[in-house]
Design a protein around this motif. Structure first.
Motif, PDB file in Angstrom:
ATOM      1  N   ALA A 252      44.905  23.883  66.944  1.00  0.00           N
ATOM      2  CA  ALA A 252      44.898  24.025  65.496  1.00  0.00           C
ATOM      3  C   ALA A 252      44.337  25.386  65.081  1.00  0.00           C
ATOM      4  N   CYS A 253      43.334  25.842  65.788  1.00  0.00           N
ATOM      5  CA  CYS A 253      42.717  27.136  65.493  1.00  0.00           C
ATOM      6  C   CYS A 253      43.717  28.272  65.719  1.00  0.00           C
ATOM      7  N   VAL A 254      44.427  28.230  66.829  1.00  0.00           N
ATOM      8  CA  VAL A 254      45.415  29.266  67.135  1.00  0.00           C
ATOM      9  C   VAL A 254      46.563  29.210  66.129  1.00  0.00           C
ATOM     10  N   GLU A 255      47.017  28.020  65.797  1.00  0.00           N
ATOM     11  CA  GLU A 255      48.087  27.886  64.804  1.00  0.00           C
ATOM     12  C   GLU A 255      47.653  28.469  63.466  1.00  0.00           C
ATOM     13  N   HIS A 256      46.420  28.171  63.059  1.00  0.00           N
ATOM     14  CA  HIS A 256      45.894  28.701  61.803  1.00  0.00           C
ATOM     15  C   HIS A 256      45.875  30.227  61.842  1.00  0.00           C
ATOM     16  N   PHE A 257      45.413  30.786  62.946  1.00  0.00           N
ATOM     17  CA  PHE A 257      45.354  32.243  63.068  1.00  0.00           C
ATOM     18  C   PHE A 257      46.746  32.856  62.928  1.00  0.00           C
TER      19      PHE A 257
ATOM     20  N   GLU B 253      49.532  31.625  61.611  1.00  0.00           N
ATOM     21  CA  GLU B 253      50.112  31.434  60.278  1.00  0.00           C
ATOM     22  C   GLU B 253      49.525  32.439  59.284  1.00  0.00           C
ATOM     23  N   ALA B 254      48.219  32.615  59.336  1.00  0.00           N
ATOM     24  CA  ALA B 254      47.571  33.570  58.430  1.00  0.00           C
ATOM     25  C   ALA B 254      47.965  35.003  58.779  1.00  0.00           C
ATOM     26  N   ALA B 255      48.045  35.315  60.050  1.00  0.00           N
ATOM     27  CA  ALA B 255      48.429  36.664  60.471  1.00  0.00           C
ATOM     28  C   ALA B 255      49.867  36.972  60.049  1.00  0.00           C
ATOM     29  N   LYS B 256      50.740  35.994  60.151  1.00  0.00           N
ATOM     30  CA  LYS B 256      52.131  36.200  59.735  1.00  0.00           C
ATOM     31  C   LYS B 256      52.187  36.566  58.249  1.00  0.00           C
ATOM     32  N   ALA B 257      51.306  35.974  57.459  1.00  0.00           N
ATOM     33  CA  ALA B 257      51.233  36.258  56.031  1.00  0.00           C
ATOM     34  C   ALA B 257      50.377  37.497  55.743  1.00  0.00           C
TER      35      ALA B 257
ATOM     36  N   LEU C 193      43.283  41.957  66.338  1.00  0.00           N
ATOM     37  CA  LEU C 193      43.694  40.955  67.315  1.00  0.00           C
ATOM     38  C   LEU C 193      45.168  40.616  67.153  1.00  0.00           C
ATOM     39  N   ALA C 194      45.605  40.449  65.917  1.00  0.00           N
ATOM     40  CA  ALA C 194      47.013  40.142  65.666  1.00  0.00           C
ATOM     41  C   ALA C 194      47.913  41.266  66.170  1.00  0.00           C
ATOM     42  N   CYS C 195      47.497  42.495  65.946  1.00  0.00           N
ATOM     43  CA  CYS C 195      48.271  43.653  66.416  1.00  0.00           C
ATOM     44  C   CYS C 195      48.379  43.627  67.936  1.00  0.00           C
ATOM     45  N   MET C 196      47.277  43.343  68.595  1.00  0.00           N
ATOM     46  CA  MET C 196      47.280  43.292  70.051  1.00  0.00           C
ATOM     47  C   MET C 196      48.167  42.149  70.559  1.00  0.00           C
ATOM     48  N   LEU C 197      48.070  40.995  69.917  1.00  0.00           N
ATOM     49  CA  LEU C 197      48.853  39.845  70.356  1.00  0.00           C
ATOM     50  C   LEU C 197      50.350  40.041  70.121  1.00  0.00           C
ATOM     51  N   LYS C 198      50.712  40.838  69.120  1.00  0.00           N
ATOM     52  CA  LYS C 198      52.127  41.095  68.838  1.00  0.00           C
ATOM     53  C   LYS C 198      52.787  41.942  69.922  1.00  0.00           C
TER      54      LYS C 198
ATOM     55  N   TRP D 108      52.814  35.609  75.676  1.00  0.00           N
ATOM     56  CA  TRP D 108      53.508  34.347  75.888  1.00  0.00           C
ATOM     57  C   TRP D 108      52.446  33.267  75.948  1.00  0.00           C
ATOM     58  N   ILE D 109      52.519  32.339  75.033  1.00  0.00           N
ATOM     59  CA  ILE D 109      51.556  31.236  75.003  1.00  0.00           C
ATOM     60  C   ILE D 109      52.280  29.956  75.352  1.00  0.00           C
ATOM     61  N   ASP D 110      51.762  29.280  76.347  1.00  0.00           N
ATOM     62  CA  ASP D 110      52.270  27.951  76.675  1.00  0.00           C
ATOM     63  C   ASP D 110      51.453  26.967  75.838  1.00  0.00           C
TER      64      ASP D 110
END
Length: 86
Positions: free
Chosen positions: A21-26, A28-32, A59-64, A68-70
């Motif tokens: 849930a924490c990762v999903e929240h991150f 979703e917010a980063a996408k916006a 962090l979002a920039c780095m993750l983009k 690959w997240i399983d």
């Protein structure tokens, strides 16, 4: 009536109960590009002198770049630790 409208405009509190849930929240917010909301997923105690919104954006920039997240390996329960190693 105005009070009900004010509550309707307020976003729902973040669900940070499980790692998934924490990762999903991150994400979703980063996408916006809502870095303050994305920062809710971060632990501010790990970088007390840093601006949480800036850290979330970095962090979002780095993750983009390429990540690959399983999702099936992220626990969807509050007690994120397990007794067995992966």
């Amino acid at each position: 009536m105005a009070h009900a409208q004010a509550n309707a405009d307020r976003p729902h509190p973040a669900n940070l109960e499980t790692p998934q849930a924490c990762v999903e929240h991150f994400f979703e917010a980063a996408k916006a590009e809502d870095w303050a909301r994305a920062a809710e997923s971060l632990n501010p105690r790990l970088a007390p002198d840093a601006d949480p919104s800036t850290l979330a954006e970095q962090l979002a920039c780095m993750l983009k770049q390429e990540l690959w997240i399983d999702w099936s390996t992220l626990p969807d329960r509050a007690e994120a630790s397990s007794t067995t190693a992966p």
